[in-house]
Design a protein around this motif. Structure first.
Motif, PDB file in Angstrom:
ATOM      1  N   ASN A 205       0.839  -1.190   0.000  1.00  0.00           N
ATOM      2  CA  ASN A 205       0.000   0.000   0.000  1.00  0.00           C
ATOM      3  C   ASN A 205       0.878   1.246   0.000  1.00  0.00           C
ATOM      4  OD1 ASN A 205      -2.746  -1.320   0.572  1.00  0.00           O
ATOM      5  ND2 ASN A 205      -1.453  -2.139   2.185  1.00  0.00           N
ATOM      6  N   ASN A 206       0.557   2.185  -0.833  1.00  0.00           N
ATOM      7  CA  ASN A 206       1.347   3.399  -0.941  1.00  0.00           C
ATOM      8  C   ASN A 206       0.438   4.626  -0.951  1.00  0.00           C
ATOM      9  OD1 ASN A 206       3.985   4.559  -1.129  1.00  0.00           O
ATOM     10  ND2 ASN A 206       3.565   5.066  -3.248  1.00  0.00           N
ATOM     11  N   TYR A 207       0.986   5.742  -0.511  1.00  0.00           N
ATOM     12  CA  TYR A 207       0.217   6.973  -0.381  1.00  0.00           C
ATOM     13  C   TYR A 207       1.144   8.142  -0.684  1.00  0.00           C
ATOM     14  CZ  TYR A 207      -1.393  10.960   2.468  1.00  0.00           C
ATOM     15  OH  TYR A 207      -1.740  12.208   2.914  1.00  0.00           O
ATOM     16  N   SER A 208       0.655   9.120  -1.406  1.00  0.00           N
ATOM     17  CA  SER A 208       1.411  10.347  -1.605  1.00  0.00           C
ATOM     18  C   SER A 208       0.433  11.516  -1.652  1.00  0.00           C
ATOM     19  CB  SER A 208       2.234  10.298  -2.899  1.00  0.00           C
ATOM     20  OG  SER A 208       1.381  10.250  -4.026  1.00  0.00           O
ATOM     21  N   SER A 209       0.937  12.689  -1.367  1.00  0.00           N
ATOM     22  CA  SER A 209       0.072  13.870  -1.376  1.00  0.00           C
ATOM     23  C   SER A 209       0.877  15.091  -1.794  1.00  0.00           C
ATOM     24  CB  SER A 209      -0.560  14.109   0.008  1.00  0.00           C
ATOM     25  OG  SER A 209       0.447  14.399   0.961  1.00  0.00           O
ATOM     26  N   THR A 210       0.179  16.061  -2.350  1.00  0.00           N
ATOM     27  CA  THR A 210       0.804  17.319  -2.758  1.00  0.00           C
ATOM     28  C   THR A 210      -0.141  18.466  -2.443  1.00  0.00           C
ATOM     29  OG1 THR A 210       2.040  16.266  -4.554  1.00  0.00           O
ATOM     30  CG2 THR A 210       1.767  18.639  -4.676  1.00  0.00           C
ATOM     31  N   GLU A 211       0.401  19.520  -1.858  1.00  0.00           N
ATOM     32  CA  GLU A 211      -0.353  20.740  -1.616  1.00  0.00           C
ATOM     33  C   GLU A 211       0.411  21.884  -2.274  1.00  0.00           C
ATOM     34  OE1 GLU A 211       1.166  19.467   1.620  1.00  0.00           O
ATOM     35  OE2 GLU A 211      -0.047  17.727   1.106  1.00  0.00           O
ATOM     36  N   SER A 212      -0.295  22.777  -2.948  1.00  0.00           N
ATOM     37  CA  SER A 212       0.377  23.892  -3.612  1.00  0.00           C
ATOM     38  C   SER A 212      -0.456  25.159  -3.511  1.00  0.00           C
ATOM     39  CB  SER A 212       0.643  23.564  -5.088  1.00  0.00           C
ATOM     40  OG  SER A 212      -0.571  23.443  -5.807  1.00  0.00           O
ATOM     41  N   LEU A 213       0.245  26.288  -3.556  1.00  0.00           N
ATOM     42  CA  LEU A 213      -0.390  27.600  -3.561  1.00  0.00           C
ATOM     43  C   LEU A 213       0.325  28.444  -4.602  1.00  0.00           C
ATOM     44  CD1 LEU A 213      -2.395  29.644  -2.320  1.00  0.00           C
ATOM     45  CD2 LEU A 213      -0.579  30.299  -0.726  1.00  0.00           C
ATOM     46  N   ALA A 214      -0.431  28.993  -5.548  1.00  0.00           N
ATOM     47  CA  ALA A 214       0.162  29.748  -6.651  1.00  0.00           C
ATOM     48  C   ALA A 214      -0.522  31.096  -6.798  1.00  0.00           C
ATOM     49  CB  ALA A 214       0.066  28.959  -7.956  1.00  0.00           C
ATOM     50  N   TYR A 215       0.259  32.062  -7.276  1.00  0.00           N
ATOM     51  CA  TYR A 215      -0.297  33.378  -7.631  1.00  0.00           C
ATOM     52  C   TYR A 215      -0.382  33.441  -9.146  1.00  0.00           C
ATOM     53  CZ  TYR A 215      -1.014  38.391  -8.035  1.00  0.00           C
ATOM     54  OH  TYR A 215      -1.533  39.618  -8.328  1.00  0.00           O
ATOM     55  N   LEU A 216      -1.557  33.774  -9.661  1.00  0.00           N
ATOM     56  CA  LEU A 216      -1.802  33.792 -11.102  1.00  0.00           C
ATOM     57  C   LEU A 216      -1.579  35.197 -11.644  1.00  0.00           C
ATOM     58  CD1 LEU A 216      -5.131  31.710 -11.075  1.00  0.00           C
ATOM     59  CD2 LEU A 216      -2.775  30.871 -11.174  1.00  0.00           C
ATOM     60  N   PHE A 217      -0.456  35.386 -12.309  1.00  0.00           N
ATOM     61  CA  PHE A 217      -0.190  36.687 -12.921  1.00  0.00           C
ATOM     62  C   PHE A 217      -1.081  36.895 -14.143  1.00  0.00           C
ATOM     63  CE2 PHE A 217       3.646  35.726 -10.558  1.00  0.00           C
ATOM     64  CZ  PHE A 217       3.937  36.939  -9.949  1.00  0.00           C
ATOM     65  N   SER A 218      -1.400  35.791 -14.837  1.00  0.00           N
ATOM     66  CA  SER A 218      -2.291  35.838 -15.987  1.00  0.00           C
ATOM     67  C   SER A 218      -2.844  34.434 -16.191  1.00  0.00           C
ATOM     68  CB  SER A 218      -1.539  36.307 -17.240  1.00  0.00           C
ATOM     69  OG  SER A 218      -0.577  35.331 -17.644  1.00  0.00           O
ATOM     70  N   LEU A 223       3.204  31.596 -10.440  1.00  0.00           N
ATOM     71  CA  LEU A 223       4.368  31.326  -9.599  1.00  0.00           C
ATOM     72  C   LEU A 223       3.856  30.862  -8.246  1.00  0.00           C
ATOM     73  CD1 LEU A 223       7.511  31.603  -9.293  1.00  0.00           C
ATOM     74  CD2 LEU A 223       7.057  33.894  -8.358  1.00  0.00           C
ATOM     75  N   GLY A 224       4.476  29.795  -7.700  1.00  0.00           N
ATOM     76  CA  GLY A 224       3.950  29.284  -6.439  1.00  0.00           C
ATOM     77  C   GLY A 224       4.929  28.416  -5.682  1.00  0.00           C
ATOM     78  N   VAL A 225       4.425  27.828  -4.608  1.00  0.00           N
ATOM     79  CA  VAL A 225       5.197  26.943  -3.743  1.00  0.00           C
ATOM     80  C   VAL A 225       4.370  25.692  -3.473  1.00  0.00           C
ATOM     81  CG1 VAL A 225       4.322  28.039  -1.640  1.00  0.00           C
ATOM     82  CG2 VAL A 225       6.499  26.789  -1.582  1.00  0.00           C
ATOM     83  N   SER A 226       5.042  24.555  -3.334  1.00  0.00           N
ATOM     84  CA  SER A 226       4.324  23.305  -3.102  1.00  0.00           C
ATOM     85  C   SER A 226       5.064  22.455  -2.083  1.00  0.00           C
ATOM     86  CB  SER A 226       4.147  22.519  -4.409  1.00  0.00           C
ATOM     87  OG  SER A 226       5.402  22.069  -4.897  1.00  0.00           O
ATOM     88  N   HIS A 227       4.313  21.548  -1.458  1.00  0.00           N
ATOM     89  CA  HIS A 227       4.871  20.560  -0.534  1.00  0.00           C
ATOM     90  C   HIS A 227       4.377  19.191  -0.959  1.00  0.00           C
ATOM     91  CE1 HIS A 227       4.182  17.821   2.925  1.00  0.00           C
ATOM     92  NE2 HIS A 227       5.451  18.090   3.144  1.00  0.00           N
ATOM     93  N   SER A 228       5.280  18.221  -1.021  1.00  0.00           N
ATOM     94  CA  SER A 228       4.913  16.858  -1.397  1.00  0.00           C
ATOM     95  C   SER A 228       5.370  15.885  -0.330  1.00  0.00           C
ATOM     96  CB  SER A 228       5.554  16.473  -2.738  1.00  0.00           C
ATOM     97  OG  SER A 228       5.099  17.300  -3.774  1.00  0.00           O
ATOM     98  N   LEU A 229       4.524  14.902  -0.046  1.00  0.00           N
ATOM     99  CA  LEU A 229       4.869  13.813   0.857  1.00  0.00           C
ATOM    100  C   LEU A 229       4.943  12.542   0.021  1.00  0.00           C
ATOM    101  CD1 LEU A 229       5.317  12.873   3.808  1.00  0.00           C
ATOM    102  CD2 LEU A 229       2.883  12.356   3.891  1.00  0.00           C
ATOM    103  N   LEU A 230       6.137  11.989  -0.118  1.00  0.00           N
ATOM    104  CA  LEU A 230       6.363  10.814  -0.960  1.00  0.00           C
ATOM    105  C   LEU A 230       6.711   9.652  -0.056  1.00  0.00           C
ATOM    106  CD1 LEU A 230       8.574  12.685  -3.558  1.00  0.00           C
ATOM    107  CD2 LEU A 230       6.143  12.210  -3.719  1.00  0.00           C
ATOM    108  N   SER A 231       5.688   8.999   0.501  1.00  0.00           N
ATOM    109  CA  SER A 231       5.931   7.978   1.508  1.00  0.00           C
ATOM    110  C   SER A 231       4.749   7.041   1.622  1.00  0.00           C
ATOM    111  CB  SER A 231       6.168   8.645   2.873  1.00  0.00           C
ATOM    112  OG  SER A 231       6.154   7.697   3.909  1.00  0.00           O
ATOM    113  N   SER A 232       5.039   5.804   2.011  1.00  0.00           N
ATOM    114  CA  SER A 232       3.968   4.872   2.343  1.00  0.00           C
ATOM    115  C   SER A 232       3.527   5.128   3.775  1.00  0.00           C
ATOM    116  CB  SER A 232       4.455   3.434   2.205  1.00  0.00           C
ATOM    117  OG  SER A 232       3.480   2.540   2.686  1.00  0.00           O
ATOM    118  N   VAL A 233       2.218   5.239   3.966  1.00  0.00           N
ATOM    119  CA  VAL A 233       1.707   5.413   5.325  1.00  0.00           C
ATOM    120  C   VAL A 233       0.863   4.221   5.742  1.00  0.00           C
ATOM    121  CG1 VAL A 233       1.748   7.920   5.250  1.00  0.00           C
ATOM    122  CG2 VAL A 233      -0.285   6.696   4.492  1.00  0.00           C
ATOM    123  N   VAL A 234       0.960   3.118   4.991  1.00  0.00           N
ATOM    124  CA  VAL A 234       0.278   1.886   5.346  1.00  0.00           C
ATOM    125  C   VAL A 234       1.331   0.820   5.580  1.00  0.00           C
ATOM    126  CG1 VAL A 234      -1.439   0.175   4.665  1.00  0.00           C
ATOM    127  CG2 VAL A 234      -1.683   2.533   3.921  1.00  0.00           C
TER     128      VAL A 234
END
Length: 262
Positions: A205-218, A223-234
């Motif tokens: 069993n594997n799990y991953s997640s990504t959260e991001s926040l971006a500013y839309l110039f157009s 341009l933005g920043v993101s965090h990713s979790l690349l790990s099995s949690v099971v």
């Protein structure tokens, strides 16, 4: 991304592929149109004992053959800043997507995807090809919020049965994708969770997640920043869920990214 085990690299490739193959549904584009998108990111893991940084280039190309059908090509090119590390190509994917008849705010779709995994390791790991049919849907609750999901089995054909570290390669499995997109004024927040059940010599069993926040110039530049979790949690041996550690320094990756539509 360097330094992950073979299975972790495959899990990373899978989660990236899931994110790439997701299609945002909105107004119906004109038929026979071609769009391109390039995402450039600089990221680093949070592990103080083994901090790894890299520059990642993600080019995508979408060809809409009909108002409700499209072909999507995407790849990942990752270059660690460590001069002794080699560049990586975790995945190259080609997807065909067909929109079904929408019903109000619900937009269902079916897809068939083919991908080659870890092409930079052909000499050591051999060739691995992955096929995934899936069904998905997006739900536009408000003008600013969209929820999406996708579910499908997959089959992996590998030249070699094991990674170079001796771990067996996955043969088949099922994966699920759930995501949310929130756009307010010039800001866009996205959350994506990928779940995967893969069979090697037993189910993993594997799990991953990504959260991001971006500013839309157009409409074409953000341009933005993101965090990713690349790990099995099971737990592979017991099947019980371990505590989700959102900012576990050993598994987390923080990135700044620039997204340009051509």
């Amino acid at each position: 991304m360097a330094g992950f085990s073979g299975y972790q690299r495959w899990g990373l490739s899978l989660s990236i592929f899931l994110g790439l193959s997701q299609v945002t549904w909105g107004s119906t584009p004109s038929p026979k149109s071609i769009t391109a998108n390039i995402n450039t990111a600089f990221g680093t893991t949070l592990n103080r004992e083994d901090r790894q940084t890299s520059i990642t280039l993600t080019p995508e190309l979408t060809y809409r053959t009909q108002p409700k059908s499209l072909i999507h090509f995407a790849t990942i090119i990752d270059r660690p800043t460590n001069p002794y590390s080699q560049f990586q190509i975790p995945v190259v994917s080609l997807s065909g997507v067909r929109e079904l008849d929408p019903s109000g705010a619900l937009n269902p779709q079916v897809s068939l995807s083919f991908s080659a995994l870890s092409l930079d390791k052909l000499g050591s790991e051999g060739l691995s090809l992955r096929t995934r049919p899936a069904m998905g849907a997006s739900l536009s609750l408000f003008s600013f919020l969209t929820l999406s999901g996708r579910l499908g089995p997959y089959l992996i054909l590998s030249q070699y049965a094991q990674f170079t570290n001796g771990e067996p390669k996955p043969k088949y499995g099922i994966n699920e994708l759930i995501s949310a997109n929130l756009t307010v004024a010039s800001f866009r927040a996205e959350v994506e969770v990928a779940l995967d059940q893969a069979y090697t010599t037993f189910w993993r069993n594997n799990y991953s997640s990504t959260e991001s926040l971006a500013y839309l110039f157009s409409d074409t530049f953000s341009l933005g920043v993101s965090h990713s979790l690349l790990s099995s949690v099971v737990d592979d041996t017991t099947g019980f869920y371990r505590r989700v550690q959102v900012f576990d320094s050993r598994q987390s990756r923080i990135s700044m990214f620039l997204d340009v539509a051509l």
